[in-house]
Design a protein around this motif. Structure first.
Motif, PDB file in Angstrom:
ATOM      1  N   LEU A  68      70.813  16.024  -9.040  1.00  0.00           N
ATOM      2  CA  LEU A  68      70.421  17.287  -9.215  1.00  0.00           C
ATOM      3  C   LEU A  68      71.521  18.270  -8.856  1.00  0.00           C
ATOM      4  O   LEU A  68      71.392  18.968  -9.558  1.00  0.00           O
ATOM      5  N   ARG A  69      72.440  17.483  -8.089  1.00  0.00           N
ATOM      6  CA  ARG A  69      73.711  18.264  -8.244  1.00  0.00           C
ATOM      7  C   ARG A  69      73.875  18.028  -9.890  1.00  0.00           C
ATOM      8  O   ARG A  69      74.824  18.967 -10.090  1.00  0.00           O
TER       9      ARG A  69
ATOM     10  N   VAL B  38      72.571  19.990 -12.080  1.00  0.00           N
ATOM     11  CA  VAL B  38      72.809  22.351 -11.694  1.00  0.00           C
ATOM     12  C   VAL B  38      74.217  22.461 -12.359  1.00  0.00           C
ATOM     13  O   VAL B  38      74.228  23.769 -12.848  1.00  0.00           O
TER      14      VAL B  38
ATOM     15  N   PRO C 259      75.455  27.653 -11.141  1.00  0.00           N
ATOM     16  CA  PRO C 259      75.797  26.562 -10.820  1.00  0.00           C
ATOM     17  C   PRO C 259      77.436  26.539  -9.653  1.00  0.00           C
ATOM     18  O   PRO C 259      77.521  26.309  -9.071  1.00  0.00           O
TER      19      PRO C 259
ATOM     20  N   LEU D 222      70.470  22.188  -3.021  1.00  0.00           N
ATOM     21  CA  LEU D 222      71.755  21.672  -3.012  1.00  0.00           C
ATOM     22  C   LEU D 222      71.943  20.625  -1.737  1.00  0.00           C
ATOM     23  O   LEU D 222      72.106  19.350  -1.425  1.00  0.00           O
TER      24      LEU D 222
ATOM     25  N   VAL E  67      69.477  28.012  -4.945  1.00  0.00           N
ATOM     26  CA  VAL E  67      69.916  27.098  -5.963  1.00  0.00           C
ATOM     27  C   VAL E  67      70.704  25.924  -4.260  1.00  0.00           C
ATOM     28  O   VAL E  67      70.846  24.636  -4.524  1.00  0.00           O
TER      29      VAL E  67
ATOM     30  N   TRP F 105      73.207  33.075 -16.103  1.00  0.00           N
ATOM     31  CA  TRP F 105      72.674  31.380 -16.304  1.00  0.00           C
ATOM     32  C   TRP F 105      74.431  30.077 -16.579  1.00  0.00           C
ATOM     33  O   TRP F 105      74.084  29.140 -15.453  1.00  0.00           O
TER      34      TRP F 105
ATOM     35  N   ALA G  57      76.558  28.870  -6.593  1.00  0.00           N
ATOM     36  CA  ALA G  57      75.586  28.170  -5.949  1.00  0.00           C
ATOM     37  C   ALA G  57      76.467  26.266  -5.444  1.00  0.00           C
ATOM     38  O   ALA G  57      76.400  26.033  -4.276  1.00  0.00           O
TER      39      ALA G  57
END
Length: 284
Positions: A93-94, A97, A160, A83, A79, A156, A163
């Motif tokens: 997108l960031r 996420v 983030p 990014l 991920v 899950w 990432a």
């Protein structure tokens, strides 16, 4: 005098509860209304260390820690690479996420519990429509399956965060290194192995230790999703300490468990601080 309010707050919120827990762990306190609390010394600790249920919870905790950290690191790295790509709507997108990490744990647990539901869960519906299973299944009804599915729910939410930690490391890599490697006709796997991975070692080290600490003391998502069941299949060491102290009313043994957890966390924290200091030295 200016530091006195902060010192009082630290003592009241951190130091006193730890000292009180350590003191209680040396006595036999088997009820909240107990009038006599005989001193047993290290008896509570020997009782804990000799209990097979304790070692079973340690095994589940280690499994949870290793698997969840590995998933978060691998997927988080992928991920982070996405990014870091030069896309027009990269900021969108960031933003998307970061949503799973921003959700409260109780909301995340309730959402995944609904997905895994045996009667109306989305997972059963999807797998049935894809003809991968013949009928709806109780995913949280099997101890091994339940533990793995809780790991998925926890990963899950945390991917983030991992990432963005790794994204910070990726953005610090000079672009000239990529250009020089491409001029030498190096393949992307070779670039990743020779440039990206070595430059990300400080970030990966910090992520590994931080996530190991958090995963080792996992409690909230276990409590919200499975209450340690079925058949104790998701009872981690923190949840085991909670049930021992508050459900079984055995505060002495529960305090001993809490002290043991604290010792492990202190060791992991010392490792984290050492890795952080080493990464700072490497950057200098």
């Amino acid at each position: 005098w200016l530091l006195l309010p902060a010192a009082v707050a630290v003592f009241g919120v951190v130091v006193y509860p730890i000292a009180r827990t350590l003191l209680v762990s040396l006595f036999k306190v088997d009820s909240a209304l107990a009038t006599t609390t005989p001193f047993v010394g290290l008896g509570n600790y020997t009782q804990v260390l000799g209990n097979p249920a304790f070692w079973a919870s340690v095994g589940r905790t280690l499994y949870f820690t290793l698997v969840s950290t590995a998933i978060e690191l691998v997927v988080g790295l992928a991920v982070a690479g996405l990014l870091n790509a030069r896309l027009r709507a990269r900021w969108v997108l960031r933003t998307i996420v970061v949503i799973p990490w921003a959700l409260p744990t109780i909301v995340n647990a309730a959402m995944w519990r609904g997905i895994y539901n045996a009667q109306y869960g989305a997972l059963n519906a999807l797998l049935t429509q894809l003809h991968l299973i013949s009928g709806y299944q109780a995913w949280l009804g099997d101890p091994t399956t339940a533990l793995n599915l809780v790991i998925v729910a926890d990963a899950w939410k945390t991917i983030p965060l991992v990432a963005f930690f790794l994204l910070a490391g990726l953005t610090s890599i000079p672009h000239e290194l990529y250009e020089a490697a491409m001029l030498d006709r190096a393949s992307w796997p070779r670039i990743f192995r020779s440039i990206v991975l070595p430059m990300l070692v400080p970030s990966i080290s910090i992520v590994l230790v931080l996530r190991t600490i958090e995963a080792f003391k996992v409690f909230d998502i276990i409590y919200a999703m499975t209450r340690g069941g079925p058949a104790g299949g998701t009872t981690t060491i923190s949840f085991y300490a909670y049930t021992t102290a508050f459900s079984d009313q055995n505060f002495g043994v529960g305090s001993a468990l809490s002290v043991l957890i604290l010792l492990v966390i202190l060791v992991l924290t010392a490792i984290y601080l050492r890795l952080l200091r080493r990464s700072e030295m490497s950057l200098l």
